[in-house]
Design a protein around this motif. Sequence first.
Motif, mmCIF file in Angstrom:
data_model
loop_
_atom_site.group_PDB
_atom_site.id
_atom_site.type_symbol
_atom_site.label_atom_id
_atom_site.label_comp_id
_atom_site.label_asym_id
_atom_site.label_seq_id
_atom_site.Cartn_x
_atom_site.Cartn_y
_atom_site.Cartn_z
ATOM 1 N N PRO A 55 0.821 -1.213 0.000
ATOM 2 C CA PRO A 55 0.000 0.000 0.000
ATOM 3 C C PRO A 55 0.851 1.258 0.000
ATOM 4 O O PRO A 55 1.979 1.263 0.503
ATOM 5 N N VAL A 56 0.287 2.324 -0.567
ATOM 6 C CA VAL A 56 1.011 3.591 -0.692
ATOM 7 C C VAL A 56 1.403 4.159 0.675
ATOM 8 O O VAL A 56 2.477 4.718 0.843
ATOM 9 N N ASP A 57 0.547 3.997 1.661
ATOM 10 C CA ASP A 57 0.821 4.572 2.978
ATOM 11 C C ASP A 57 1.689 3.671 3.858
ATOM 12 O O ASP A 57 1.925 3.985 5.019
ATOM 13 N N ALA A 58 2.181 2.571 3.304
ATOM 14 C CA ALA A 58 3.034 1.663 4.090
ATOM 15 C C ALA A 58 4.346 2.354 4.433
ATOM 16 O O ALA A 58 4.826 3.210 3.703
ATOM 17 N N ASP A 59 4.892 1.974 5.555
ATOM 18 C CA ASP A 59 6.159 2.555 5.994
ATOM 19 C C ASP A 59 7.359 1.902 5.306
ATOM 20 O O ASP A 59 8.498 2.215 5.624
ATOM 21 N N ILE A 60 7.085 1.018 4.376
ATOM 22 C CA ILE A 60 8.159 0.310 3.680
ATOM 23 C C ILE A 60 8.648 1.170 2.520
ATOM 24 O O ILE A 60 7.866 1.608 1.678
ATOM 25 N N LYS A 61 9.931 1.405 2.495
ATOM 26 C CA LYS A 61 10.540 2.197 1.437
ATOM 27 C C LYS A 61 10.712 1.333 0.188
ATOM 28 O O LYS A 61 11.016 0.145 0.288
ATOM 29 N N GLN A 62 10.543 1.934 -0.991
ATOM 30 C CA GLN A 62 10.740 1.184 -2.234
ATOM 31 C C GLN A 62 12.183 0.704 -2.318
ATOM 32 O O GLN A 62 13.119 1.453 -2.033
ATOM 33 N N PRO A 63 12.373 -0.548 -2.733
ATOM 34 C CA PRO A 63 13.738 -1.085 -2.811
ATOM 35 C C PRO A 63 14.503 -0.528 -4.010
ATOM 36 O O PRO A 63 13.914 -0.103 -5.001
ATOM 37 N N ALA A 64 15.798 -0.545 -3.888
ATOM 38 C CA ALA A 64 16.682 -0.157 -4.990
ATOM 39 C C ALA A 64 17.167 -1.448 -5.648
ATOM 40 O O ALA A 64 18.088 -2.094 -5.161
ATOM 41 N N PHE A 65 16.521 -1.837 -6.723
ATOM 42 C CA PHE A 65 16.822 -3.104 -7.364
ATOM 43 C C PHE A 65 18.161 -3.107 -8.099
ATOM 44 O O PHE A 65 18.859 -4.115 -8.130
ATOM 45 N N VAL A 66 18.520 -2.002 -8.728
ATOM 46 C CA VAL A 66 19.707 -1.977 -9.589
ATOM 47 C C VAL A 66 21.001 -2.269 -8.818
ATOM 48 O O VAL A 66 21.772 -3.145 -9.222
ATOM 49 N N PRO A 67 21.290 -1.581 -7.716
ATOM 50 C CA PRO A 67 22.541 -1.895 -7.004
ATOM 51 C C PRO A 67 22.587 -3.346 -6.512
ATOM 52 O O PRO A 67 23.643 -3.994 -6.568
ATOM 53 N N VAL A 68 21.454 -3.856 -6.064
ATOM 54 C CA VAL A 68 21.406 -5.239 -5.586
ATOM 55 C C VAL A 68 21.698 -6.195 -6.736
ATOM 56 O O VAL A 68 22.480 -7.140 -6.588
ATOM 57 N N ALA A 69 21.096 -5.960 -7.890
ATOM 58 C CA ALA A 69 21.314 -6.836 -9.051
ATOM 59 C C ALA A 69 22.774 -6.828 -9.489
ATOM 60 O O ALA A 69 23.339 -7.878 -9.814
ATOM 61 N N ILE A 70 23.398 -5.666 -9.467
ATOM 62 C CA ILE A 70 24.798 -5.570 -9.899
ATOM 63 C C ILE A 70 25.726 -6.262 -8.900
ATOM 64 O O ILE A 70 26.627 -7.006 -9.296
ATOM 65 N N VAL A 71 25.498 -6.045 -7.620
ATOM 66 C CA VAL A 71 26.329 -6.704 -6.601
ATOM 67 C C VAL A 71 26.144 -8.225 -6.657
ATOM 68 O O VAL A 71 27.119 -8.983 -6.574
ATOM 69 N N LEU A 72 24.906 -8.681 -6.817
ATOM 70 C CA LEU A 72 24.657 -10.124 -6.933
ATOM 71 C C LEU A 72 25.353 -10.710 -8.158
ATOM 72 O O LEU A 72 25.929 -11.801 -8.091
ATOM 73 N N LEU A 73 25.311 -10.002 -9.275
ATOM 74 C CA LEU A 73 25.972 -10.488 -10.489
ATOM 75 C C LEU A 73 27.475 -10.603 -10.288
ATOM 76 O O LEU A 73 28.075 -11.628 -10.621
ATOM 77 N N ILE A 74 28.076 -9.585 -9.725
ATOM 78 C CA ILE A 74 29.534 -9.611 -9.492
ATOM 79 C C ILE A 74 29.902 -10.752 -8.540
ATOM 80 O O ILE A 74 30.867 -11.484 -8.767
ATOM 81 N N THR A 75 29.117 -10.919 -7.494
ATOM 82 C CA THR A 75 29.375 -11.999 -6.534
ATOM 83 C C THR A 75 29.212 -13.365 -7.192
ATOM 84 O O THR A 75 30.044 -14.258 -7.005
ATOM 85 N N PHE A 76 28.170 -13.521 -7.982
ATOM 86 C CA PHE A 76 27.903 -14.788 -8.661
ATOM 87 C C PHE A 76 29.026 -15.128 -9.637
ATOM 88 O O PHE A 76 29.530 -16.258 -9.659
#
Length: 159
Positions: A55-76
């Motif tokens: 929901p829009v009013d949730a206290d959860i911040k939108q994730p940053a997918f790009v940095p996670v994907a790049i770090v996972l790729l390098i690690t993999f």
Amino acid sequence: MTTQPTTDRTTTGRPASVERAVRLLWVLVGLAALTAVLTVLLRADLLDSWTVGHPVDADIKQPAFVPVAIVLLITFIGLIGTLLPFLVVGANWARHSLAAVVLMAAVATIAGLRTEPPAQFVVAAIVSLVVDVAILALLWSRSTSAFVRGHGAAPRDQD
């Protein structure tokens, strides 16, 4: 005239199952790279699909997918690139480690599918899961098991 190096079993001593597993592991790296590129190119679509379940009013911040994907790729890439040379010389521990990496990739892929990503990610994930199963089957085939049991132990140093 020089001869070309070959990867056939008679010259390397590796069974076809090991050679196929190595090729499929590089295919899996390619799929991971494709997923990272899709993440960069389709980040807005990913955020839209993520937002649907939150929901829009949730206290959860939108994730940053790009940095996670790049770090996972390098690690993999680092893990696969480090473990493969040990597998091809018959290190049984490398087979176990690669199997663990492939299993973790499969778990991460399934977890990613739970977020209902865009169709491109679903297709890449399904192909990836099929490749994961094929790699695991090859890593645990009889010929691979015989190879790593026969060559996996390093000779003891002699004084």
